[in-house]
Structure formats: C-alpha cells, structure tokens
Scaffold this active site. Structure first.
Site, PDB file in Angstrom:
ATOM      1  CD  GLN A 166      -2.773  -1.307   2.436  1.00 56.92           C
ATOM      2  OE1 GLN A 166      -2.971  -2.408   2.935  1.00 56.92           O
ATOM      3  NE2 GLN A 166      -3.309  -0.204   2.944  1.00 56.92           N
ATOM      4  NE  ARG A 192     -13.352  -0.245   4.163  1.00 57.93           N
ATOM      5  CZ  ARG A 192     -13.727  -0.862   3.065  1.00 57.93           C
ATOM      6  NH1 ARG A 192     -13.615  -2.156   2.955  1.00 57.93           N
ATOM      7  NH2 ARG A 192     -14.226  -0.196   2.057  1.00 57.93           N
ATOM      8  CB  CYS A 193      -9.116   1.658  11.307  1.00 54.78           C
ATOM      9  SG  CYS A 193      -8.200   2.305  12.692  1.00 54.78           S
ATOM     10  CD  GLU A 231      -8.848   4.078   6.790  1.00 57.24           C
ATOM     11  OE1 GLU A 231      -7.809   3.465   6.564  1.00 57.24           O
ATOM     12  OE2 GLU A 231      -8.864   5.195   7.301  1.00 57.24           O
TER      13      GLU A 231
END
Lengths: 795, 292, 161
Positions: free
Chosen positions: A229, A375-376, A747
C-alpha cells in the site's frame, strides 16, 4: 482482443466530465480475468520460496539442521538467521522504530514466526523441503494475556533488546488534561465505568501477501514486484535494510487483491525473497498461504480498554480512558511517529466535552506483531468504539434514548472550527442533521414501537446507534511522519499535445478505483473527459514520492495533490490562452475546459487547443518554458474529519442467542463526493467488514499461545447471507480546507459499524436480561453467556 | 498456497476394480470422491496417503436416489446438491433437505458426497446425525463381498469408522414408512461453517402415538451421538410440547460436548436441548402434516 | 512421478506432464493466458478459485487436475465470446460489483452457473448461490444487484465500438 475501456458498452450511463457516477475504468480488465496480480507474474528462471514457521509461541532455538532440505533435488538454497547475519539482514526495522527478526536465530517469540526459508524450483518442492528441516526447540512459558504482560513473574520476551527488563513495548502516552477531567467527574451527576476489549482481528485481504524479488548482480539493480500500500516508503526501507542504493530499487505494485491495512508493513518474507534472490542470483517468488497470512502478518486492534464517562445536567461532560495495547512480539504497529497510540485520543468523539484524559501503554506478548489499521485511520476505530460504547452505557444508566443523549451533547455547527479537549481541530460539521437523516431512513420511532411489541411477545429485537467523527488524511508535515518520512503525496500531470493527459500518483489503489476517481478530478479541474486521463501509480520509477494509501488518505492527500497540480496546469494554460487570444491573462475567465475573454465568451480556446499550442512552434508567452506539465507535493494543512450516523437493527433468537443483522442504515458525510458510486461501494465494503468484526472475526490464542483462528475455517468472514441490503444516505458538508471539499470515506464504515451492532445487541437484551455490555465478537455462545449474566471477554 | 505431499493416483473404472486397487495398495491408500474433506487435510499435511483411488467415474453405479423394497437407497457417490434437490428424498425424509441447505455452501455441495461425509466421520458432520436419527444402514463392499452395518455401529470414534482399508461404502438405506416426519436444526457461527450444535429428529406417528423415534446430535459429542434415552421416552407417547421439552432436557444431559472455538460446554448442552426440542416439534408437525 | 494430464479448458484440450498432486487451480493458472482464476485460501472457504466443471461451479483448489481429466472446465476467460461480454460481466461493470477484482472471476462464474440453472433468481436465491464466496470489498450488495441485472438482460450484450 485488446482490453480497453473503449470495448465496454456504456448502456444507460451518464458520462460526466468531472464528478459524478462514472463506471470504473479498471473494470475492463478485471471482468475479463485479465487483472495482473502478484501470483500472475512469472519471470524467466524464477525460483519459489517457502517459509518454515515456529510451532511454538515462545521457545529457545538450540539448533537448525537444514542438510536434508538442502539435499532435496529441487532445492536451490535454505536460508536461516545465520545466513542473513552475513548479509546484514537478520533483523529489520519496524515502522515503529522497533526491530523484528527476519528469521529467528536465538528464539521464537510467536507461533508462526519465520525460522527458515527454502528456495526451490517450484512451490510444491519448496513446501516439501520445509518438512525436511529439523529445528530443536526448548519451549518457554508464553505471555498471552496483555493484562499479565507486566506481572513481575512474566517471562521476558524481548531479551534481544539491550536494557529491556520487562515486556513494556512503549511507555504510557497521555493526551488531554487529567486534573480537569477529575474535576469534571467530581462535579458530574452520573458516572459510568466500563471495561471493554477491542479484540484482535485481521484485515485478511482475499489476496495474501507476497513478493517477487529480482536482483541483478551485474547491475546491482533490484526489481521488486509486490502488492503493498506504500511502495515508495517500502523502497526507502529496503534501501536502509539491504544497504542497496535507493535509486537502484524499483518496486512495481500491479493489481492488488485488497489490502485494508494488511499490506502496509514490510514483512520478513519480503526480506527473505530479496535475500533469496541475492543468494540465488535469480528471481524469487514468495507468496504466503492463508494460514501464514492470518498467523503472522499485521493483525489489527487488540486494545484492552477501561472507560469512564460522566454527565451533568443531561449532557455528556467528561471522559477518561486507560488502555493496554497488545502489540505482539515486535512493535510494528502502524502510526505516525509522534503518535504511539495513533489517533486514539480522538476518542472524545463528536461531543462537546468539558474535559477528557487518555492514557495508553503498550506491551509485548507472544503473539504475532502488527497493530495495523484494518480499514481504520490509526486507532480511530478503537477510539470510536470506546466512546460510542461509553455513550451507550451512559444513556442506559440515565434512562435516556441513546440518540437523545447524543443530540444534547454534539458539537454544534456554530462551534466549528472546534478544538477538542484532546487537541484535535475539527473543521466543520452538522452532526445533528446527519443523525436526523439516519433516523428518518430507519424510521426510528416506528422501530422503537416494533421493538416494544416484539418484546411483549418474547421476541428479542435491538436497535443500535453509533455516531463517529474520524480524522483522516494524514497528514500535515509539521505534525506527522512515518520513519522520518513526511506524510505528503506527490502528483505529476502531463498534458500531451492532443489534450490527452497522464497523471501520476504516489498513493496506491488496492481496489478503491483510483484510476477512475483521479481521472475525474483532473477532468473536473481541466474540463477534459475522464476517458482522456490515464492514471499511473504503483511503479516507483514512474510516480512521484509519497506515502501511499491507508488511513483514508488517498482523496484527502493525493486527491488534494491532483486538484492542485491540475490547477497549476490550468494557470499555465491561461498564460498560453492569453497569447493565443492576444489579451492579458487577467482578462480571461475559466469555464470547464476553456479559457475565454471576460465579457466576450465567444472568444475562447479549449484546453486541447492550448495543449497543441504548448508543444507547437507557434509563439508562447514570454519566459514560458513550453509544454503543459506540472508537478506538486501536497502538504495538507489539517486532517479531514468525515463523520456519520449509523443505525443497526438486529434480531436475536431468544433460545440459541444467534444474532441476525436485519437492517443497517449508514449516513455518511464525507464531504464532496467525486464519484458517488465508488463512495457507496466503499461504504458497503466497510459495513460488511464491520459486521464481521462485530459478530465473528477474531484472532484468539490458547494459554500456550497457539493461534486458534489460523484459517478461513476459523477466521470467519461474512458471506452474502450475513449481510443485509444496506440502506445508505448522505449529507454533504464540504471540508473547508481541502481543495475539493472532500474528506475521505474508505474507513468510516468500518469505524462506525461495530459499535452500532454491539449497541443493538445490548439494546435487545438490556430490558429482558439486564445486559449492559458485551464484548465482540457477538457469537451465539458469547451472547448466550451474556444472557445468563456472565459475559466474558474473548481470550 | 498449501499443497499436498506427493502420492500416486489411479482412477477406478469399476467398483470391483476400486476394491481390488485398495486391497493391493494396503493401508496407505485412500478413496477420493468429492475430496472436500480429504484434500484440505492433505494440503495441511495432516493426511498423506501414498495412493488415491478416484471413484468419481463410478457415478453410473454409485450416484442415485431410488425407492426400492420399502427403502430409500442412496448411492454413496450422490453429491450433496443432488440430495438437496431430490423430491423423492424431501417427500420421505425432509430432514435431508433441512440439513443440506446448511451443509457447507452450494459450490462445495456440488462436489461433496454422502459416502465421503459419512466415512469422514467428523463429529461436526451433519449427514451422520441425519442418518443416525433415521436409523439408516450402510452397505460396505469389500473383497469378500458386502456387509450391511447400522449407523449406530458405524462410527468407532472421531474420524474413525468400521470401514476396513479395502472396503468402500457404496449405499445408504433408509426404511420408509407412512406417518414419518423428520427435521434438522443447526446453529452455526456463520453460513457454511460446521455446526456449533445440531439435532436431527425422526418420528413415525401412528394413530396419534409415536411409534418410532430417532434423535441424533452433531458436534455435541466426540462422535455423532444418538440420544437413546430420549428415543425411549418418545416411543409410545403422544407428541406434545412438554414431551419434546423433556426429550430436549435428556439431550442436554446425555450429550458430551467439548469446549472449543464454537462455544463452551454449558452453551452446547443448552443448544442440545433447544435444537432437539425444535427438531422434534418440526418432525412431528411434518408427520402429522400440520407444519406451518 | 509425473503423469500426462489432459484437461479440456474453455473448449480446448490442454495436455501437460504433471504430478498427480497438481491442483486444478494451479493447472489452469499455469496455462498461458489463464491466470484469471485466483486462489485466496487453502480450505475451500473463499471461492476465488471457482470454475465450472461440466457446467457446475466447483472450487478448483480442492479438485486435482487429474480428477478433471475428461471433464469440461470453463473459466472466467470464456465468458466473453466473439467480443461480446456475458451479461454477468456487463452487470458487474454496470452496478459496481467489483473493487479489487480478486473475487470477481469466482463470483461471476458462480453467477453464470446460477443463471444457467435459474434464469430468474430472487435476491435470496442469489445470496445463497454466492455464499460459498468471500468478497472483502463490496459487502455483496452490488454483486447481488449485478446478478439481477444480468438476469434481466439475458441476451449477450452488444459492445459499443
């Protein structure tokens, strides 16, 4: 036939030039099975690596005998810690300034830790050879429970670190004002305290992690194929780890089968692949299997929390939080340097508190390292869960409807920009409005009536509410860096003579649709069709430096960069247009796609005409260098603060305690929506993951530190049958400082969903069974235990 | 990706050939049909057979559901999807459809077979409980002919059955009768997962009285377990909510669950009771044709 | 150790010398041009590897290539025919039923088989049919809608130039 977007029929779709519902450019290859994921790549002469992993959570390594594996006819090399030491690769830095063993030499510190690496002609042989390696271990007692990690008799995990005498991974970190908080609590009418855990879970992208490393001993060039990523940051890390010159490393991320934070860190397997290629002189592919993914790569959460909340005169006034963070055997939690607990101190939530105080300390345990943001945005998920659970508990104690208490306590629209008690500057918002939209979609009052009727019949129905404010888009250079690298992103835009454009990005899509969204930003800003904008990313040789995609930062940071680089091009175009129209730049006005003479709209030139001129032999403005390109680095002035109101409706079987999510309503305010279709898609995916975390996704260990959720048979992910038909709504409050007014959304749904569902489960059981709290995941067994009056945290 | 260790492979072209191949290969050979239990075990290297005998080409001999001599006979190679879709089976033993709707997922059901499920003898497997409640018999073919074994005697322990290394389970037989009703109740952590607990019930009701009863549980003991005390209670009694509640209570007492990631012992005992009661309730409603 | 294995993939016989343990998903993926079939787990839980075997969806990570000999295998690469997208492909594009694209081939093949057997499935039937597959990105909402779209647009779609 060639796979191009042009091959796709458009059907009834609108084709916006700029923002709007535009079908995705990247679909063309994916729907044909022509994506290019890591395991699809086969280089000539490529070898395959497999990794031997520790069966023990904590054990001394007496010896490793690789002779039988080396004798396997298809094995090229077997690498152990000893071999890596000679290459200087035995240990690597983590993203939290700790060190992590690439291959264990002295002892193993978690089950699944990397012990040896086999390089063979094919994957089947490499895995066969793993069984031929003999490792002699002396098992040691393991530290599994974070609450006991600092006990005086706890075995020392990190005896490799000089001066480390206990299992403290990072000292207590504080935010807010403790004295002020104590005062507010002393004056409060109601105080509620609650222990809770946000259990360890795992992002588990459908494609596991892996790498192909191709080191050329003649040139010194290292080519890496790897779905990660943050390719630029990885390149810098490899330069430091391997002692290679950064300009001789090229990382290509092609298509990535999901990341969700799991593909942020550098893993030992990557270093093994690089070492393997250096040793073997050939390309080496390593791809983990699903068990390796779940047992050794970046987990998420694992926060053991104690909260206290208080109210006075019917409003929430104060919050105190004490956290033990379980970082596993090596501290590789992902967050900006100055924030060892990430953005957890945003846990004051969406409320105008008088005071708050937060304490977080981190411990080592004999579990896999990680602490990535699934996802945060850097622990905001834990923060929102904490505050929303506390607000729910407080409302229950006060006998007030949970929405009513929130409405009374929200930061009011006129209070923005709002400085929170823990130091965040929220820039904008109208929380009550968004909450009301969610109530309308849900039919909240009607749901409460239905619940009462059902309760009278012995049926268990629960309605859960959560409201969150996230801080995403890290971040401003003056506050935020990772490993000393500023969290800025670049964009490079080139307009060709025909008016077609290529924009290069430093952020890295894992499915978010960057090729479409970022083309739309350029299209919006320059007025050229998005089809005419090619988005380049994922190749460190062909994209500007930047820190990648996580923490919902693509649109807030890279989106800002692309908007600004487009405006730079537009400004250059204005100069050329003035020459073409024989007037002064300040006499020109812009409309989408064209500069024209103020007061004489007929007199104008299209961006395509300007581009042609920019590369032509015709005269250009004096001092103009020619061409129509621009490059920027975007340093965001602040985070962006998306927020949302979520409502979950659950039904619980009174006898089996099985929970079914019947409805889920999500109203997000992520500011301006560049592509509403993609935004909705992001929300759908995040809700599903949130349902998973709330109901079934968890990584647990037994007392010896054996991982009990090491495959998809036991790490359960929701299927289509556990997900209801989500009901979405939107409010739009543009971010005042973002060039596009956008805030980021990826997110938010994972942040808001778990507390809404847990609140719904508690709501279903409170009146009839006296349940005031239950920890996730809300499995039938755990909900049943809560109904019996003995809820227990997951191990 | 996980990969199996090396093995030799042959495709059987006849049942006799498959049995001969098993006999020739000895204890290290395994029959493979759907492969959805065996191959994952082999990938994890928990099973490493030296030779696989693939019987998938024997569909014309071993894949069928038919009514014969007062019995429903199911060929061992019948896939889950076929069991789910069979109207004949649903008419006589709706417990199969109940169970098949919640066994793994539709794609896995296209491969997995009833013979493979029974022979795997996983304590959490569903069809073993279904067949046990229905008092089914299985036909085992070996080098010296066939033998018929009652489900009650089929499992010797977790993952262990009476099937000899050179035998193949070829058929399941279930006696039909008028007035029969059956049902399956399962609680799982998520669709497609193995049961936390499940109960199969089969009743024959004649003149308002239960003439025959079968109750078997899945995932609630080290093996599939028949609740014989509940069956005795039910036989000769008139179906009622109180009776089923009582039978559930017996199931709670007589099951022998183990704590695991799916739940603790007390919850599983509780489930045994609830699911037994529910399965009996539905089985009775079906037998009496009063199902809502 | 190796044996000759012939598998008919998308109408063409593919023959190679392979060990009997070669998994069908690997056999397919090692055939040039056929990397559209993915794998995401080891335990037949995720459905990324779904292909059609004699028209029925199967998880190719849990089938040996040798077991597929003599059977017809269809992969995602067969969906588009003569430049025409399958309605399932079109529906996935129209309704944003994919994000990272990794589960997409398995989902689409499962959907194709469903529609072949049941041209007008309900939402519940669609959800059940795809419940053997995991999608981490979409929450399934748009996948369900895309399969309904395909059911409502059964003719293969004419592509625009």
């Amino acid at each position: 036939m060639a796979v191009t977007t042009e091959n796709l029929p458009s059907g009834e779709q609108e084709r916006p030039i700029g923002f709007g519902r535009l079908k995705r450019k990247e679909d063309a290859r994916f729907i044909r099975g022509k994506g290019n994921y890591l395991d699809d790549i086969r280089l000539p002469g490529m070898l395959h690596a497999a990794i031997l992993r520790s069966p023990y959570a904590h054990a001394k390594i007496n010896s490793i005998d690789t002779s039988a594996a080396l004798a396997h006819p298809n094995v090229a090399a077997v690498i152990t810690a000893k071999d890596l030491e000679t290459l200087g690769l035995a240990w690597m830095p983590t993203i939290s300034y700790d060190t992590q063993a690439v291959l264990a030499g002295d002892k193993v510190r978690f089950q699944g830790q990397e012990v040896a690496c086999v390089i063979a002609t094919d994957e089947y042989s490499a895995r066969d050879a793993l069984a031929l390696i003999e490792v002699d271990y002396d098992p040691l007692p393991a530290v599994v429970n974070a609450r006991k990690a600092l006990d005086p008799d706890a075995p020392l995990i990190r005896d490799d670190k000089q001066g480390q005498l206990d299992n403290l991974a990072s000292p207590t970190w504080e935010a807010g004002d403790e004295e002020a908080a104590d005062r507010v609590f002393a004056e409060a009418d109601v105080v509620v305290e609650q222990d809770m855990i946000y259990p360890r879970c795992h992002p588990a992208p459908l494609e596991t992690c892996g790498m192909i490393a191709d080191f050329n001993p003649q040139t010194g060039q290292l080519d890496i194929y790897n779905g990660n990523q943050a390719p630029h940051a990885h390149r810098t890390v490899y330069a430091h780890v391997a002692g290679l010159a950064e300009h001789m490393i090229r990382i290509r991320c092609n298509d990535i089968g999901g990341g969700f934070g799991n593909k942020v860190p550098v893993y030992p397997g990557y270093v093994c692949a690089i070492a393997g290629s250096i040793v073997a002189g050939r390309p080496v592919k390593w791809i983990e299997d699903r068990s390796e993914n779940l047992m050794s790569t970046g987990f998420a959460r694992d926060y053991v929390m104690h909260g206290a909340i208080c109210a006075k005169d019917g409003r929430i006034t104060g919050l105190k939080v004490d956290v033990i963070a379980d970082h596993g055997a090596f501290d590789s939690t992902a967050q900006p340097t100055k924030f060892p607990a990430g953005f957890f101190h945003i846990c004051c939530g969406s409320y105008a508190l008088e005071a708050a105080h937060v304490k977080v300390k981190a411990v080592y345990t004999n579990k896999a390292p990680g602490g990535v943001a699934y996802r945060c945005s850097f622990r905001i998920t834990e923060a929102v869960y904490l505050v929303e659970r506390m607000v729910g508990a407080l409302a229950m104690e006060m006998g007030v409807d949970p929405i009513e208490l929130r409405m009374r306590s929200f930061i009011a629209p006129e209070q923005f920009p709002y400085e929170t008690t823990t130091g965040w500057t929220f820039d904008s918002g109208d929380y009550a409005n968004t909450m009301r939209v969610a109530m309308e979609i849900a039919g909240y009052d009607e749901l409460r009536r239905e619940q009462a009727e059902k309760r009278a019949r012995g049926e268990l129905m629960g309605i859960g509410v959560a409201f969150f404010t996230e801080g995403v888009g890290a971040g401003p250079r003056k506050h935020m860096d990772i490993l000393g690298l500023s969290m800025n992103d670049g964009a490079d835009l080139r307009i060709h003579p025909s008016g077609k454009a290529v924009v290069s990005l430093s952020c890295q899509t894992q499915g978010q649709g960057h090729e479409t969204t970022f083309a739309q930003i350029v299209a919006e800003e320059l007025g050229i069709p998005p089809e005419d904008v090619e988005v380049r990313h994922g190749d460190t040789d062909k994209s500007p430096y930047g820190l990648g995609t996580y923490g919902s930062r693509s649109t807030p940071v890279s989106g800002g960069a692309v908007a600004i680089v487009s405006r730079k091009v537009r400004d250059k175009a204005r100069l050329i247009a003035a020459t073409m129209l024989e007037t002064r730049p300040e006499d020109l006005a812009w409309e989408k796609g064209r500069w024209y003479v103020k007061g004489d709209p007929e007199q104008g030139v299209l961006i395509e005409q300007i581009a042609a001129r920019a590369y032509s032999g015709e005269p250009l403005p004096e001092g103009y260098e020619g061409g129509l390109d621009a490059q920027v680095i975007y340093d965001p002035p602040n985070l962006t603060y998306p927020y949302g109101a979520y409502i979950a409706v659950v039904d619980i079987d009174p006898e089996t305690a099985a929970v079914k999510v019947r409805r889920f309503i999500a109203v997000d305010d992520c500011g301006v929506r560049i592509n509403p279709m993609i935004v909705d898609g992001q929300i759908h995916g995040g809700i599903a993951e949130g349902i998973g975390i709330a109901l079934m996704e968890v990584i647990t260990f037994d007392e010896e530190g054996n991982c009990l959720n090491g495959s998809f048979m036991d790490y359960l992910i929701p299927t289509a049958l556990e997900c209801p038909d989500f009901e979405l709504g939107a409010t739009v409050t543009p971010c005042p400082h973002h060039p596009l007014g956008a805030k980021g959304v990826g997110e938010s749904p994972n942040v808001g969903t778990p507390p809404a569902i847990v609140a719904a489960v508690i709501d279903a059981l409170h009146e009839t069974h006296g349940v005031t709290h239950i920890d996730m995941p809300c499995t039938p067994a755990r909900v049943w235990a809560a109904m019996q009056g003995r809820p227990e945290p997951p191990q | 990706m996980q990969t199996p260790a090396p093995f030799e492979y042959e495709r059987a072209t006849s049942l006799a050939g498959a049995i001969a191949a098993l006999k020739a290969a000895g204890a290290e050979a395994r029959v493979i049909a759907g492969g959805h239990s065996l191959l994952p075990m082999m990938k994890l290297r928990l099973a490493s057979p030296e030779r696989l005998i693939d019987i998938n080409d024997l569909e014309s001999d071993l894949a069928y559901i038919r009514e014969q001599q007062g019995e429903i006979r199911i060929g061992a190679l019948t896939r889950h999807a076929e069991l789910l879709d069979s109207e004949l089976l649903a008419e006589h033993f709706p417990v199969f459809r109940d169970a098949e709707e919640v066994i793994a997922d539709p794609v896995v059901r296209n491969r997995g077979t009833i013979g493979g499920s029974l022979c795997q003898a996983d304590p959490g497997e569903d069809l073993s409980a279904v067949c046990a409640a229905l008092k089914a018999h299985v036909v085992l073919q070996g080098p010296s002919g066939e033998r018929i074994v009652a489900m009650r005697e089929f499992q010797l322990g977790p993952y262990v059955t009476v099937v000899a290394p050179d035998e193949i389970l070829t058929e399941v037989r279930i006696r039909t009768s008028p007035g029969a009703g059956s049902a399956y109740e399962k609680v799982e952590r998520r669709a497609g997962d193995f049961a936390i607990g499940a109960a199969a019930a089969a009743l024959e009701i004649e003149g308002g009285t239960i003439a025959a009863a079968g109750v078997a549980l899945s995932a609630l003991a080290p093996t599939t377990i028949e609740i014989t005390r509940a069956e005795e209670l039910l036989r000769g009694a008139r179906p009622s909510e109180e009776l089923f509640e009582q039978a559930g209570g017996i199931a709670s007492e007589d099951c022998a669950p183990m704590a695991d990631g799916r739940g603790p012992v007390d919850y599983k005992r509780h489930l045994a009771g609830v699911l037994t009661k529910r399965a009996l309730r539905r089985a009775a409603a079906r037998a009496l044709q009063t199902e809502a | 150790m190796s044996v000759q294995i012939t598998v008919n993939i998308n109408g063409e016989d593919v023959t190679r010398e392979e060990e009997p343990r070669k998994l069908l998903v690997h056999f397919i993926r090692e055939t040039p041009g056929l990397t559209g079939t993915h794998w995401g787990c080891d335990t037949s839980n995720c459905g990324a590897c779904v292909v059609l075997m004699d028209g029925k969806p199967v998880k190719s990570c849990t089938v040996l290539a040798a077991m597929a000999q003599g059977h017809q295998i269809r992969t995602v690469e067969s969906l588009e025919r003569d430049g025409r997208l399958d309605p399932v492909q079109q529906g996935f594009h129209e309704l944003h039923a994919l994000q990272c694209g990794f589960c997409t081939p398995g989902m689409m093949m499962t959907a194709r088989a469903l529609l072949d057997a049941n041209p007008d499935p309900s939402e519940a039937e669609i959800r059940t049919a795809i419940s053997g597959g995991i999608c981490r990105c979409t929450g399934y909402k748009n996948i369900v809608a895309a399969i309904r779209w395909a059911a409502e647009h059964p003719a293969t779609v004419e592509q625009e130039a």
